[in-house]
Design a protein around this motif. Sequence first.
Motif, PDB file in Angstrom:
ATOM      1  N   SER A  15      65.625   1.123 -20.557  1.00 10.29           N
ATOM      2  CA  SER A  15      64.161   0.078 -21.499  1.00 10.29           C
ATOM      3  C   SER A  15      63.483   1.863 -20.600  1.00 10.29           C
ATOM      4  N   ILE A  16      63.132   2.632 -19.586  1.00  9.55           N
ATOM      5  CA  ILE A  16      62.968   3.527 -18.723  1.00  9.55           C
ATOM      6  C   ILE A  16      62.927   4.757 -19.881  1.00  9.55           C
ATOM      7  N   ASN A  17      64.421   4.425 -20.344  1.00 10.12           N
ATOM      8  CA  ASN A  17      64.901   5.976 -21.371  1.00 10.12           C
ATOM      9  C   ASN A  17      65.382   7.484 -20.409  1.00 10.12           C
ATOM     10  N   LEU A  18      65.665   7.214 -19.157  1.00  7.60           N
ATOM     11  CA  LEU A  18      65.498   7.892 -18.619  1.00  7.60           C
ATOM     12  C   LEU A  18      67.082   8.569 -19.520  1.00  7.60           C
ATOM     13  N   ASP A  19      66.821  10.510 -18.983  1.00  3.53           N
ATOM     14  CA  ASP A  19      67.746  11.049 -19.204  1.00  3.53           C
ATOM     15  C   ASP A  19      69.532  10.883 -17.968  1.00  3.53           C
ATOM     16  N   MET A  20      68.826  11.315 -16.796  1.00  8.91           N
ATOM     17  CA  MET A  20      69.734  11.234 -16.089  1.00  8.91           C
ATOM     18  C   MET A  20      69.088  10.453 -15.013  1.00  8.91           C
ATOM     19  N   ALA A  21      69.914   9.857 -13.655  1.00  8.32           N
ATOM     20  CA  ALA A  21      68.821   9.520 -12.962  1.00  8.32           C
ATOM     21  C   ALA A  21      70.665   9.521 -11.298  1.00  8.32           C
ATOM     22  N   SER A  22      69.736   9.774 -10.174  1.00 11.23           N
ATOM     23  CA  SER A  22      70.828  10.001  -9.280  1.00 11.23           C
ATOM     24  C   SER A  22      70.582   9.251  -8.248  1.00 11.23           C
ATOM     25  N   PHE A  23      71.856   8.414  -7.444  1.00 14.83           N
ATOM     26  CA  PHE A  23      71.788   7.849  -6.481  1.00 14.83           C
ATOM     27  C   PHE A  23      72.595   8.366  -5.828  1.00 14.83           C
ATOM     28  N   SER A  24      73.115   6.784  -4.275  1.00 11.66           N
ATOM     29  CA  SER A  24      73.133   7.253  -2.986  1.00 11.66           C
ATOM     30  C   SER A  24      73.840   5.750  -2.539  1.00 11.66           C
ATOM     31  N   SER A  25      74.803   5.591  -1.903  1.00 11.67           N
ATOM     32  CA  SER A  25      75.538   4.955  -1.673  1.00 11.67           C
ATOM     33  C   SER A  25      74.797   4.801  -0.112  1.00 11.67           C
ATOM     34  N   HIS A  26      74.420   5.497   0.648  1.00 13.59           N
ATOM     35  CA  HIS A  26      74.152   4.717   2.110  1.00 13.59           C
ATOM     36  C   HIS A  26      73.013   4.684   2.318  1.00 13.59           C
ATOM     37  N   LYS A  27      72.259   4.790   0.595  1.00 15.45           N
ATOM     38  CA  LYS A  27      70.535   3.912   1.142  1.00 15.45           C
ATOM     39  C   LYS A  27      70.890   2.063   0.991  1.00 15.45           C
ATOM     40  N   VAL A  28      72.578   2.194   0.500  1.00 21.18           N
ATOM     41  CA  VAL A  28      71.758  -0.001  -0.301  1.00 21.18           C
ATOM     42  C   VAL A  28      73.572  -0.236   0.706  1.00 21.18           C
ATOM     43  N   TYR A  29      73.434  -0.513   1.704  1.00 21.90           N
ATOM     44  CA  TYR A  29      74.180  -0.547   3.317  1.00 21.90           C
ATOM     45  C   TYR A  29      75.639  -0.066   2.988  1.00 21.90           C
ATOM     46  N   ALA A  30      76.557   0.903   1.967  1.00 26.59           N
ATOM     47  CA  ALA A  30      77.945   0.718   1.906  1.00 26.59           C
ATOM     48  C   ALA A  30      78.194   1.818   2.748  1.00 26.59           C
ATOM     49  N   LEU A  31      79.072   2.959   2.054  1.00 25.40           N
ATOM     50  CA  LEU A  31      79.639   3.817   3.313  1.00 25.40           C
ATOM     51  C   LEU A  31      78.954   4.743   2.684  1.00 25.40           C
ATOM     52  N   LYS A  32      78.927   5.635   3.691  1.00 25.21           N
ATOM     53  CA  LYS A  32      78.077   6.924   2.880  1.00 25.21           C
ATOM     54  C   LYS A  32      79.067   7.960   2.442  1.00 25.21           C
ATOM     55  N   GLY A  33      79.526   9.069   2.429  1.00 30.66           N
ATOM     56  CA  GLY A  33      79.642   9.348   0.907  1.00 30.66           C
ATOM     57  C   GLY A  33      79.757   9.360  -0.341  1.00 30.66           C
ATOM     58  N   ALA A  34      79.381   8.988  -0.860  1.00 27.06           N
ATOM     59  CA  ALA A  34      79.090   8.296  -2.169  1.00 27.06           C
ATOM     60  C   ALA A  34      78.103   8.398  -2.870  1.00 27.06           C
TER      61      ALA A  34
END
Length: 381
Positions: A193-212
């Motif tokens: 609904s925001i209609n972004l064309d691209m968006a970035s995400f990282s694993s280690h900010k959400v309690y997962a292992l680093k490096g994804a």
Amino acid sequence: MKTSVFLDHNATTPFHPELHGHVTEWLKVWGNASSIYGSGRSAKRLLRESRNGLSKALGVSPLELILNSGGSESNNLAIKGWWYSQSRDPLKSKIITSNVEHPSVAEALGWLEKNEGAEVVRIPVCRESKWDYKGYLAALDQSVGFVSIMMAQNETGFLFPIEDIVKEAHKVGAVVHSDCVQALGKIPFDLKSINLDMASFSSHKVYALKGAGALYVKKGTEINSLITGGGQERQRRAGTENLLSLASFNWAVEKRLGEEPFSSVIRDNFENNIRKSIDGLRVTGESEKRLPNTSHLMIDGIDGESLLMALDLKGFEVSTGAACSSGRPEPSQILLNMGYSKKEAQSSLRLSFGRCTTQEHIDSFSKTLIELVERLRGLSQ
Ligand SMILES: Cc1ncc(COP(=O)(O)O)c(C=O)c1O
């Protein structure tokens, strides 16, 4: 070892306690997802499950995700991948961004500016997190090909009005990317609904292992691969996948989005309480929309690094700015860009609470902070 109270969740997050058992299971899947025999097929299955789970949690198609090593890679891939794409209109070489982006955005854009002749316009967020939205609208013209503005600022927690930013940029035909690394799991949002064309995400900010990490690229948006080699990620990111981290990323995102985000009421109470006992304390951007877990303070007459070290000795882990710049004596570049003096920037402290932060942690932290500020001020008189 003495256990510390960790109050720096914007830098990274501890592993979710339930992750441990899952990791043991995933470790059994060691094959290369590109191999066609049994161990490879198991790896491919786990990779497919991870991609499907992540895309479902983000509300996008599995084909719209490019899985990779983290937020920095996603940001570089979005920016340089767009610039070098075959379909880019060379007349649209103006790029709009802000002055408070993470270095992985700021430096990727600076590189294009220096080496490729891109025109980069940085719309300022000023003191108190006042963003020049009018300046943004004025800069949008037909020569703008790309806009890269983050959803949530990692030091101050400032939330950009991303929906309006996208709507206006699309009117001039620009592609819009947003660094959503700090937003995921902290505030609700809907990419479609925001209609972004691209968006970035990282694993280690959400309690997962680093490096994804993952870069969302809306169907129809073209980008060029930065890492060439094998045909992984539909030719958009070569390299054998980091299956363990990706599986943990998917698991943690599903888990995280099902949990209540940290409440801003607890943060506001904390700020109101310490303000009663510490003169000359300012909360950066307090009247603007902010991440509910983030409190950025400036304390008159206090050196943030000395305070950080004193807090560490008392068992509290906090930050004075971005983690990647700690260890360097310079004040936060972000705060300087916002118009704060070197002295003001050096008086800052960033707290970012997380899923395991309790009221007891906050109360004992507040008490210690008040005592230490008094002591440090006494020493400098
Ligand atoms: C806003 C923002 N973007 C990007 C990154 C980089 O992510 P990674 O550490 O996964 O490369 C960070 C990490 O601190 C961040 O806070």
